[in-house]
Motif scaffolding. Sequence first.
Motif, short mmCIF file in Angstrom:
data_model
loop_
_atom_site.label_atom_id
_atom_site.label_comp_id
_atom_site.label_asym_id
_atom_site.label_seq_id
_atom_site.Cartn_x
_atom_site.Cartn_y
_atom_site.Cartn_z
N VAL A 64 56.12 46.37 40.75
CA VAL A 64 56.64 45.47 39.71
C VAL A 64 55.86 44.16 39.70
CG1 VAL A 64 58.65 44.17 38.93
CG2 VAL A 64 58.92 46.52 39.73
N ALA A 65 55.49 43.68 40.88
CA ALA A 65 54.71 42.44 40.97
C ALA A 65 53.39 42.57 40.24
CB ALA A 65 54.47 42.07 42.43
N GLY A 66 52.72 43.72 40.39
CA GLY A 66 51.46 43.93 39.68
C GLY A 66 51.65 43.98 38.18
N THR A 279 45.28 37.01 42.02
CA THR A 279 46.63 37.54 42.18
C THR A 279 46.82 38.26 43.50
OG1 THR A 279 46.84 37.80 39.77
CG2 THR A 279 48.39 39.03 41.15
N TRP A 280 45.82 39.04 43.93
CA TRP A 280 46.05 39.97 45.02
C TRP A 280 45.27 39.68 46.31
CZ3 TRP A 280 50.00 43.00 45.46
CH2 TRP A 280 50.68 43.39 44.30
N LEU A 281 44.38 38.69 46.31
CA LEU A 281 43.61 38.45 47.53
C LEU A 281 44.51 38.20 48.75
CD1 LEU A 281 40.87 38.12 48.92
CD2 LEU A 281 40.96 35.68 48.35
N PRO A 282 45.53 37.33 48.68
CA PRO A 282 46.37 37.14 49.88
C PRO A 282 47.01 38.43 50.37
CG PRO A 282 46.76 35.39 48.29
CD PRO A 282 45.93 36.41 47.59
N GLN A 283 47.54 39.22 49.44
CA GLN A 283 48.21 40.45 49.84
C GLN A 283 47.22 41.49 50.36
OE1 GLN A 283 51.38 40.36 49.95
NE2 GLN A 283 51.81 42.45 50.61
N MET A 284 46.03 41.56 49.75
CA MET A 284 45.00 42.49 50.23
C MET A 284 44.53 42.13 51.62
SD MET A 284 42.89 42.85 46.64
CE MET A 284 41.46 43.59 47.38
N MET A 285 44.33 40.84 51.87
CA MET A 285 43.90 40.41 53.21
C MET A 285 45.03 40.61 54.22
SD MET A 285 40.85 39.67 52.52
CE MET A 285 40.18 38.89 53.98
N GLY A 394 40.64 42.61 30.75
CA GLY A 394 40.30 42.72 32.17
C GLY A 394 41.29 41.96 33.03
N ALA A 395 41.75 40.82 32.53
CA ALA A 395 42.75 40.04 33.27
C ALA A 395 44.08 40.78 33.33
CB ALA A 395 42.94 38.67 32.60
N VAL A 396 44.34 41.65 32.36
CA VAL A 396 45.55 42.48 32.39
C VAL A 396 45.37 43.61 33.41
CG1 VAL A 396 46.98 44.09 31.08
CG2 VAL A 396 46.23 41.95 30.03
N VAL A 397 44.20 44.23 33.38
CA VAL A 397 43.95 45.39 34.23
C VAL A 397 43.88 45.00 35.71
CG1 VAL A 397 42.25 47.17 34.83
CG2 VAL A 397 42.80 46.72 32.43
N GLY A 398 43.24 43.84 36.02
CA GLY A 398 43.06 43.45 37.41
C GLY A 398 44.35 43.35 38.21
N PRO A 399 45.31 42.51 37.77
CA PRO A 399 46.58 42.42 38.52
C PRO A 399 47.36 43.73 38.54
CG PRO A 399 46.29 40.51 37.10
CD PRO A 399 45.23 41.49 36.71
N TRP A 400 47.34 44.46 37.41
CA TRP A 400 48.07 45.74 37.36
C TRP A 400 47.48 46.73 38.35
CZ3 TRP A 400 45.78 50.40 35.89
CH2 TRP A 400 46.65 51.50 35.82
N LEU A 401 46.16 46.82 38.37
CA LEU A 401 45.50 47.76 39.27
C LEU A 401 45.74 47.38 40.72
CD1 LEU A 401 43.67 50.23 39.53
CD2 LEU A 401 41.70 48.69 39.36
N GLY A 402 45.71 46.08 41.01
CA GLY A 402 46.00 45.64 42.37
C GLY A 402 47.40 46.05 42.80
N SER A 411 45.44 49.05 49.33
CA SER A 411 45.00 47.72 48.92
C SER A 411 43.51 47.50 49.17
CB SER A 411 45.81 46.65 49.66
OG SER A 411 47.13 46.63 49.20
N GLN A 412 43.00 48.03 50.29
CA GLN A 412 41.60 47.80 50.62
C GLN A 412 40.66 48.44 49.62
OE1 GLN A 412 41.35 48.83 54.95
NE2 GLN A 412 40.50 46.77 55.08
#
Length: 455
Positions: A64-66, A279-285, A394-402, A411-412
């Motif tokens: 849901v966050a994505g 959007t996702w760098l903190p969570q991915m790391m 692309g800005a829509v796809v990036g957070p959704w895909l993450g 995530s990696q």
Amino acid sequence: MSPIGMPPTGLPPSAAPGHTFRSVAPVLALCWLAVFFDGVDVSIYGAVMPHMLDDPGFGLTPAVAGTIGSWVTLGMLIGALGTGTLTDWVGRRPVLVAGVLVFSAGSAVCAVAGSPGLFGAGRFLAGLGLGGLMPICLSMVMEFAPRGRAALATGLLMTSYHAGAMCATVLGLTLAPAQGWRWVFWVGALPAFVAAPLLLRLLPESPGVLLAKGRTAEAAAVADRYGMAPPVLADAPAQGAKGRLASVLALFRPGVRLATPLLWLASFCGLLLVYGVSTWLPQMMRASGYGLTSSVSFLLIINAGGIAGLLIAGRLGDRYGPVRVSALWFLLTAAGALLLGARLPLGATYVVVAVTGVWLFSAQVMVYAATHRVYPPAERATGLGWVTGIGRTGAVVGPWLGGVLAATANSQLGFTVFALAGLLGALAIGSVPLARRLGRPSATAPVPEAAGMER
């Protein structure tokens, strides 16, 4: 009739004596402030997302966050596509002020939201306001910038976005743990009380828009006040409904019809990287094994690198051409993304994050600077609006895909996706000069504003 882009005196636009960065500093400063709050609002979500996911009473899941992360960018897409033509009709300043008020209201809705659904609606509303802000500020700064310094002016403007993103990260590290994540979104509502009054009172209107509205004396007065050459009718956006349609159709005239979709594709890749990482760098790391504090601090470091990168890319873009710089920066971003996917020692990871920020954000900004060279003055606001608007997909796809990758514990894999986006962006922007040549109606026909595009 004088040639397009040339006033009767023979001086090109923005080439009036005394037209320096000092003379346009007030415009740059006001637009810098507006984009600063844009950076704050966009990056707030990524900065507080770990705290929101850990809030048991809110009920937010990674998937849901994505999706919510994509809602704000969907709103930005709609706002950007409409703004490019709306601002030529209504004026730059009123549309910019309205955008600031709308995204401030959206942040306030997020602060009081009791469910992910209402929170998502607030992010969508914020996106509508934010979507128009960037193309307007870019158009204003490029119009008022000294001739030959548009790339540097664009880079200076966009440092504000990353300063805002860094501010949001600091809020996520300090205010969110102490007072809760909602207080961070209340900060996002401040522009309605700070930026909007200043913009309404101090920001000048575009001389080109004033001239198109028949306010010739006022247009000349604004140009004189800021050291610009007097505007000419050829540089003014067309008026009326037919003019709005003509300005869009002009994006596919001979000479630019092949370059336009390539600019859109490059913008798509650039904004997928910018918003996906933000959007996702903190969570991915965090998923890679780093602690919560370190993971959020990576967002601060990458935006610090972004500020340095914009200053470097702006100078290089004016000297060597924004196309070359953007293509190289996209390639370096791809390399940085692959390195981030490796489990390095903490110190080495900080270095990789910082240098990746140098390349990642300014690759997209140099796409905007290249757009300035592709289209003549009368079409630039519409061209920028559509480049940023289509790029918002692309800005829509990036957070959704993450979010999808996070929900499936992959995530990696996002680092590999970001690397592929960098490679595709380099190919798209690097092909623009060839597209310009192939799109000409004949081998000898000149293309307006073509100078420098082969770089």
